[in-house]
Design an enzyme around this catalytic site. Structure first.
Site, PDB file in Angstrom:
ATOM      1  N   LYS A  74       0.802  -1.236   0.000  1.00 39.58           N
ATOM      2  CA  LYS A  74       0.000   0.000   0.000  1.00 39.58           C
ATOM      3  C   LYS A  74       0.833   1.284   0.000  1.00 39.58           C
ATOM      4  O   LYS A  74       0.414   2.286  -0.558  1.00 39.58           O
ATOM      5  CB  LYS A  74      -0.958   0.022   1.201  1.00 39.58           C
ATOM      6  CG  LYS A  74      -2.187  -0.860   1.022  1.00 39.58           C
ATOM      7  CD  LYS A  74      -3.145  -0.658   2.187  1.00 39.58           C
ATOM      8  CE  LYS A  74      -4.462  -1.347   1.952  1.00 39.58           C
ATOM      9  NZ  LYS A  74      -5.472  -0.965   2.947  1.00 39.58           N
ATOM     10  N   ASP A 110     -10.221   3.798   1.579  1.00 37.83           N
ATOM     11  CA  ASP A 110     -10.450   3.253   2.929  1.00 37.83           C
ATOM     12  C   ASP A 110     -11.174   4.253   3.834  1.00 37.83           C
ATOM     13  O   ASP A 110     -12.063   3.874   4.600  1.00 37.83           O
ATOM     14  CB  ASP A 110      -9.113   2.867   3.584  1.00 37.83           C
ATOM     15  CG  ASP A 110      -8.524   1.590   3.001  1.00 37.83           C
ATOM     16  OD1 ASP A 110      -9.300   0.726   2.553  1.00 37.83           O
ATOM     17  OD2 ASP A 110      -7.288   1.459   3.002  1.00 37.83           O
TER      18      ASP A 110
END
Ligand code: ATR
Length: 281
Positions: A74, A110
């Site tokens: 990520k 997210d």
């Protein structure tokens, strides 16, 4: 249908990680591909860290619409993206890559997923009056804090086992830092408690936290979704506090990615939620 979905060639997307076999993303995206009768695919592809740059280059060359990014890529994927959206830059992580114009563009969904799940689970939750305590200081905590600040929450405290990480998060986002040993005392005036640590996850120790000081109306949100009802959520539910489970964050972070690639804003239905909850057990 948009231009994207009316194209004859199937739209290809994927999730990359190392390992990647645990990912529930294929289940979610394939469900939507089937539901909307699309010609497309979504695969789980194991990409080792040393192969990340070549892996992304081959997704671009093969005409993929994009891909999700999971552990451990990520952060590393950010440097390989042509652009990154404001959420990804603030959070310091990319979970979704959209390939357009032959270039990878990083996004972070997210934070949006965290907020959408909170709004869906507790429709009356007041962001403007909220006082939050966030447990943890990793990438997930950064997404949670960013999402809350985007909704106008100004009173956010953070606490973490490793004090330096809590301080770094506090400095980056302008938060009050509470020592890990004093987190229980900090519960007394919060309206939202969020666990972003790994504690309570299957295979991890439980979070040891006495909720006695927590007001009866304070919401407790655990982003851990395996198990769905973590010991923290069980304790909160037992004393009557409103709770938010973590699976909805997973579902809602997937929605904007699917829309970017396939051109349809997908529905997070109770049936999909049940399917994913079942698979997460
Ligand atoms: P993520 O991206 O999911 O946030 P991470 O960056 O590895 O993953 O962060 C994991 C979080 O869980 C951290 O806040 C970590 O605390 P440390 O910064 O002290 O490592 C927390 N965590 C993991 N195991 C823990 C444990 N046994 N006790 C307390 N906190 C723990």
């Amino acid at each position: 249908m948009t231009d994207k979905t009316s194209k004859l060639s199937p739209i290809r997307a994927a999730v990359i990680g190392h390992p990647v076999g645990h990912s529930l993303s294929p289940l979610i995206h394939r469900h939507w591909i089937t539901t909307y009768g699309l010609s497309g695919s979504y695969d789980a592809i194991d990409v080792a860290p040393a192969e990340l740059a070549t892996g992304i280059a081959s997704f671009v060359a093969e005409g993929y619409a994009g891909f999700n990014v999971t552990v451990p890529h990520k952060q590393a994927v950010m440097a390989l993206c042509d652009t990154c959206d404001p959420a990804a830059r603030a959070i310091g992580a990319v979970n979704t890559v959209v390939i357009s114009g032959g270039k990878p563009h990083g996004r972070n969904t997210d934070a949006a997923g965290f907020i959408m799940n909170l709004k869906e689970s507790l429709p009356g939750f007041s962001f403007t009056d909220a006082r939050a305590l966030v447990l943890g200081a990793g990438g997930a905590a950064r997404a949670v804090v960013y999402g809350l600040q985007q909704e106008g929450v100004s009173a956010i405290r953070v606490t973490n086992r490793t004090a330096e990480r809590a301080q770094a998060l506090g400095d980056d986002f302008g938060l009050e830092v509470v020592s890990w040993d004093e987190k229980e005392a900090a519960l007394s005036d919060v309206t939202l408690l969020v666990n972003t640590t790994a504690l309570g996850m299957t295979g991890q120790p439980s979070l040891t936290l006495d909720l006695s000081a927590l007001a009866p109306g304070a919401a407790v949100y655990d982003i851990v979704y395996k198990p769905l009802m973590t010991p923290l959520l069980c304790a909160a539910k037992d004393r009557g506090n409103p709770i938010v489970t973590g699976i909805g964050m997973l579902l809602h972070q997937a929605g904007p990615a699917f829309e970017a690639w396939f051109g349809i804003a997908p529905a997070v239905t109770p049936a999909l939620r049940r399917t994913v909850e079942e698979a997460a057990r």
